[in-house]
Enzyme design. Structure first.
Site, PDB file in Angstrom:
ATOM      1  N   PRO A  15       0.775  -1.238   0.000  1.00 23.61           N
ATOM      2  CA  PRO A  15       0.000   0.000   0.000  1.00 23.61           C
ATOM      3  C   PRO A  15       0.805   1.284   0.000  1.00 23.61           C
ATOM      4  O   PRO A  15       0.270   2.350  -0.294  1.00 23.61           O
ATOM      5  CB  PRO A  15      -0.817  -0.107   1.297  1.00 23.61           C
ATOM      6  CG  PRO A  15       0.035  -0.945   2.189  1.00 23.61           C
ATOM      7  CD  PRO A  15       0.685  -1.953   1.285  1.00 23.61           C
ATOM      8  N   ASP A  38       5.422   2.137 -10.712  1.00 22.95           N
ATOM      9  CA  ASP A  38       4.228   2.980 -10.722  1.00 22.95           C
ATOM     10  C   ASP A  38       4.507   4.335 -10.086  1.00 22.95           C
ATOM     11  O   ASP A  38       5.462   4.501  -9.319  1.00 22.95           O
ATOM     12  CB  ASP A  38       3.099   2.302  -9.943  1.00 22.95           C
ATOM     13  CG  ASP A  38       2.420   1.193 -10.734  1.00 22.95           C
ATOM     14  OD1 ASP A  38       2.691   1.074 -11.939  1.00 22.95           O
ATOM     15  OD2 ASP A  38       1.623   0.448 -10.140  1.00 22.95           O
ATOM     16  N   LYS A  59       0.847   5.636 -13.670  1.00 25.48           N
ATOM     17  CA  LYS A  59      -0.523   5.785 -14.157  1.00 25.48           C
ATOM     18  C   LYS A  59      -1.343   6.299 -12.988  1.00 25.48           C
ATOM     19  O   LYS A  59      -1.629   5.577 -12.046  1.00 25.48           O
ATOM     20  CB  LYS A  59      -1.088   4.459 -14.667  1.00 25.48           C
ATOM     21  CG  LYS A  59      -0.355   3.923 -15.891  1.00 25.48           C
ATOM     22  CD  LYS A  59      -0.988   2.663 -16.419  1.00 25.48           C
ATOM     23  CE  LYS A  59      -2.275   2.917 -17.153  1.00 25.48           C
ATOM     24  NZ  LYS A  59      -2.124   3.681 -18.394  1.00 25.48           N
ATOM     25  N   GLY A  90       1.980  -0.774  -7.201  1.00 26.82           N
ATOM     26  CA  GLY A  90       1.384  -0.524  -5.908  1.00 26.82           C
ATOM     27  C   GLY A  90       0.370  -1.601  -5.559  1.00 26.82           C
ATOM     28  O   GLY A  90      -0.288  -2.163  -6.440  1.00 26.82           O
ATOM     29  N   GLY A  91       0.250  -1.910  -4.270  1.00 27.51           N
ATOM     30  CA  GLY A  91      -0.708  -2.923  -3.843  1.00 27.51           C
ATOM     31  C   GLY A  91      -0.313  -4.300  -4.309  1.00 27.51           C
ATOM     32  O   GLY A  91       0.831  -4.734  -4.143  1.00 27.51           O
ATOM     33  N   ASP A  92      -1.252  -5.017  -4.917  1.00 23.33           N
ATOM     34  CA  ASP A  92      -1.014  -6.362  -5.447  1.00 23.33           C
ATOM     35  C   ASP A  92      -1.153  -6.327  -6.964  1.00 23.33           C
ATOM     36  O   ASP A  92      -2.102  -5.727  -7.491  1.00 23.33           O
ATOM     37  CB  ASP A  92      -2.025  -7.346  -4.853  1.00 23.33           C
ATOM     38  CG  ASP A  92      -1.783  -8.762  -5.339  1.00 23.33           C
ATOM     39  OD1 ASP A  92      -1.081  -9.508  -4.655  1.00 23.33           O
ATOM     40  OD2 ASP A  92      -2.291  -9.110  -6.431  1.00 23.33           O
ATOM     41  N   MET A 169      -9.592   3.767  -5.761  1.00 24.21           N
ATOM     42  CA  MET A 169      -9.559   4.989  -6.566  1.00 24.21           C
ATOM     43  C   MET A 169     -10.905   5.703  -6.459  1.00 24.21           C
ATOM     44  O   MET A 169     -11.497   6.140  -7.441  1.00 24.21           O
ATOM     45  CB  MET A 169      -9.212   4.669  -8.019  1.00 24.21           C
ATOM     46  CG  MET A 169      -7.824   4.045  -8.180  1.00 24.21           C
ATOM     47  SD  MET A 169      -7.558   3.195  -9.758  1.00 24.21           S
ATOM     48  CE  MET A 169      -8.269   1.577  -9.407  1.00 24.21           C
TER      49      MET A 169
END
Length: 235
Positions: A15, A38, A59, A90-92, A169
């Site tokens: 995260p 990212d 992005k 980011g994240g998974d 988002m």
């Protein structure tokens, strides 16, 4: 003689906080020749790979960003010139990470791919708010969704039918989601938790109800995640 192809590893950065990446992800990152990352990947995370050539392919919703087709081309090109290439997300990678498009491009080029999972922001946000996404007798189903759509595809107009809804988002779309839920009969008093910049030093947590969410959120600069449902009720 055809040159040997390198390997691409899709790594979930988690995260935001650098120490929430997995041990496997950090180990591979420290060995990478090239890292395509990212926009949401932090400088602290990139410090884990000082030896690597770093290529930003950010992005960000609502901002000018690198086209996915060009990212795919860069991955293939880098794998033809380097032994170990990392795509840091980011994240998974397998959740709202456009992994399918990158996997298709790499597989079509005959390039070996490995995937290292990361902590998804939904789980990190629930931990930050100390609010489980499921709760016995209250919530036993969870849906993770986003209103964003691929180019030339209409936005999703229906919402999942689950006890707990988690909108990725969700900063600008959260009000529209609230209006849809209210129209479907959800109570205006349904608890909502909004987390901005999850797990980072500037993390912000906001508690409100669905009726308040329908009026919109204040302007937020960082990534926003919205959790909706009775399981979000404050103890």
């Amino acid at each position: 003689m055809t040159p040997a192809l390198g390997k691409v590893v899709l790594i979930g950065a988690g995260p935001g906080a650098a120490d929430l990446i997995t041990m496997r992800g950090a180990r591979i990152l420290a060995q990478a020749d090239v890292v395509l990352h990212d926009a949401l990947v932090t400088e602290e995370m990139l410090a884990l790979c000082p030896q690597a050539l770093k290529i930003p392919v950010g992005k960000r919703s609502g901002q000018r960003s690198t086209a996915q087709a060009f990212i795919n081309e860069q991955l293939v090109d880098c794998a033809r010139r380097h032994e170990l290439v990392v795509r840091l997300k980011g994240g998974d990678p397998m959740l709202f990470g456009r992994a399918d498009e990158e996997l298709q491009a790499l597989e079509a080029a005959g390039i070996a791919v490995e995937i290292v999972p990361g902590i998804s922001t939904a789980f990190a946000a629930a931990a930050a708010a100390r609010q489980p996404l499921t709760k016995r007798g209250v919530a036993r189903s969870v849906a993770l969704f986003t209103s964003s759509a691929a180019p030339d595809h209409p936005e999703q107009t229906t919402l999942p039918d689950c006890d707990t809804l988690v909108q990725y988002m969700g900063g600008r779309e959260a009000a529209a989601t609230a209006h849809k839920l209210l129209a479907l009969g959800r109570s205006g008093s349904t608890p909502v938790i909004v987390v901005e910049n999850c797990s980072r030093e500037n993390q912000q947590i906001m508690r409100l109800c669905l009726a308040d969410l329908a009026h919109g959120l204040p302007a937020m600069a960082g990534p926003v995640l919205v959790m909706i449902g009775p399981a979000m009720a404050q103890r």
